[in-house]
Design a protein around this motif. Sequence first.
Motif, PDB file in Angstrom:
ATOM      1  N   ARG A  41       0.817  -1.094   0.081  1.00 51.00           N
ATOM      2  CA  ARG A  41       0.054   0.040  -0.048  1.00 51.00           C
ATOM      3  C   ARG A  41       0.843   1.203   0.077  1.00 51.00           C
ATOM      4  O   ARG A  41       0.698   2.217  -0.681  1.00 51.00           O
ATOM      5  CB  ARG A  41      -0.845   0.015   1.228  1.00 51.00           C
ATOM      6  CG  ARG A  41      -1.954  -1.064   1.250  1.00 51.00           C
ATOM      7  CD  ARG A  41      -2.710  -1.139   2.314  1.00 51.00           C
ATOM      8  NE  ARG A  41      -3.679  -2.272   2.220  1.00 51.00           N
ATOM      9  CZ  ARG A  41      -4.309  -2.815   3.448  1.00 51.00           C
ATOM     10  NH1 ARG A  41      -4.137  -2.193   4.361  1.00 51.00           N
ATOM     11  NH2 ARG A  41      -5.256  -3.759   3.158  1.00 51.00           N
ATOM     12  N   GLY A  42       1.994   1.159   0.459  1.00 57.00           N
ATOM     13  CA  GLY A  42       2.810   2.167   0.828  1.00 57.00           C
ATOM     14  C   GLY A  42       3.453   2.491  -1.018  1.00 57.00           C
ATOM     15  O   GLY A  42       3.606   4.064  -0.902  1.00 57.00           O
ATOM     16  N   GLU A  44       2.036   1.694  -3.620  1.00 55.17           N
ATOM     17  CA  GLU A  44       1.076   2.541  -4.301  1.00 55.17           C
ATOM     18  C   GLU A  44       0.807   4.080  -4.105  1.00 55.17           C
ATOM     19  O   GLU A  44       0.639   4.665  -4.841  1.00 55.17           O
ATOM     20  CB  GLU A  44      -0.221   1.779  -4.127  1.00 55.17           C
ATOM     21  CG  GLU A  44      -0.141   0.478  -4.587  1.00 55.17           C
ATOM     22  CD  GLU A  44       0.263   0.346  -6.143  1.00 55.17           C
ATOM     23  OE1 GLU A  44      -0.137   1.052  -7.168  1.00 55.17           O
ATOM     24  OE2 GLU A  44       1.302  -0.689  -6.456  1.00 55.17           O
ATOM     25  N   ALA A  45       0.927   4.274  -2.786  1.00 58.47           N
ATOM     26  CA  ALA A  45       0.729   5.798  -2.343  1.00 58.47           C
ATOM     27  C   ALA A  45       1.785   6.541  -2.803  1.00 58.47           C
ATOM     28  O   ALA A  45       1.659   7.671  -3.390  1.00 58.47           O
ATOM     29  CB  ALA A  45       0.498   5.764  -0.901  1.00 58.47           C
ATOM     30  N   ALA A  48       1.481   6.976  -6.635  1.00 58.19           N
ATOM     31  CA  ALA A  48       0.176   8.061  -6.895  1.00 58.19           C
ATOM     32  C   ALA A  48       0.688   9.474  -6.681  1.00 58.19           C
ATOM     33  O   ALA A  48       0.180  10.182  -7.612  1.00 58.19           O
ATOM     34  CB  ALA A  48      -1.139   7.504  -5.963  1.00 58.19           C
ATOM     35  N   ASP A  49       1.552   9.421  -5.957  1.00 58.99           N
ATOM     36  CA  ASP A  49       2.181  10.924  -5.748  1.00 58.99           C
ATOM     37  C   ASP A  49       3.296  11.270  -6.595  1.00 58.99           C
ATOM     38  O   ASP A  49       3.995  12.095  -6.457  1.00 58.99           O
ATOM     39  CB  ASP A  49       2.572  11.217  -4.107  1.00 58.99           C
ATOM     40  CG  ASP A  49       1.450  11.499  -3.222  1.00 58.99           C
ATOM     41  OD1 ASP A  49       0.274  11.563  -3.860  1.00 58.99           O
ATOM     42  OD2 ASP A  49       1.790  11.351  -1.992  1.00 58.99           O
ATOM     43  N   ARG A  57       4.527   8.731   5.557  1.00 55.18           N
ATOM     44  CA  ARG A  57       3.054   8.987   5.474  1.00 55.18           C
ATOM     45  C   ARG A  57       2.402   8.193   4.550  1.00 55.18           C
ATOM     46  O   ARG A  57       1.234   7.948   4.462  1.00 55.18           O
ATOM     47  CB  ARG A  57       3.133  10.267   4.894  1.00 55.18           C
ATOM     48  CG  ARG A  57       3.775  10.477   3.545  1.00 55.18           C
ATOM     49  CD  ARG A  57       3.613  12.214   3.358  1.00 55.18           C
ATOM     50  NE  ARG A  57       3.984  12.491   1.762  1.00 55.18           N
ATOM     51  CZ  ARG A  57       4.627  13.259   1.462  1.00 55.18           C
ATOM     52  NH1 ARG A  57       5.274  14.122   2.315  1.00 55.18           N
ATOM     53  NH2 ARG A  57       5.097  13.384   0.172  1.00 55.18           N
ATOM     54  N   ASP A  58       3.022   7.367   3.918  1.00 54.08           N
ATOM     55  CA  ASP A  58       2.680   6.302   2.725  1.00 54.08           C
ATOM     56  C   ASP A  58       2.076   4.902   3.400  1.00 54.08           C
ATOM     57  O   ASP A  58       1.438   4.362   3.144  1.00 54.08           O
ATOM     58  CB  ASP A  58       3.616   5.912   1.709  1.00 54.08           C
ATOM     59  CG  ASP A  58       3.933   7.056   0.958  1.00 54.08           C
ATOM     60  OD1 ASP A  58       3.059   7.511   0.546  1.00 54.08           O
ATOM     61  OD2 ASP A  58       5.036   7.291   0.519  1.00 54.08           O
TER      62      ASP A  58
END
Length: 64
Positions: A41-42, A44-45, A48-49, A57-58
């Motif tokens: 998930r980190g 992917e975050a 995305a940024d 923060r990811d």
Amino acid sequence: MSDVLVVASKIKKMIKEKSGMNTSQETIERLSQAVERLIERGIEAAKADKRKTVMGRDIIVEHI
């Protein structure tokens, strides 16, 4: 997933010190699976940024 992503001896030590309980191998495996999901998930975050660095923060921890 076959790699263990947590330090089993440290997990076992913490559980023993906090509760006096033993730790099953399944616990270590489940924690590794949870860490793997957090990492995915980190990643992917960060993507995305449009970053190439996964940052604190990811990593979003839910239900703690």
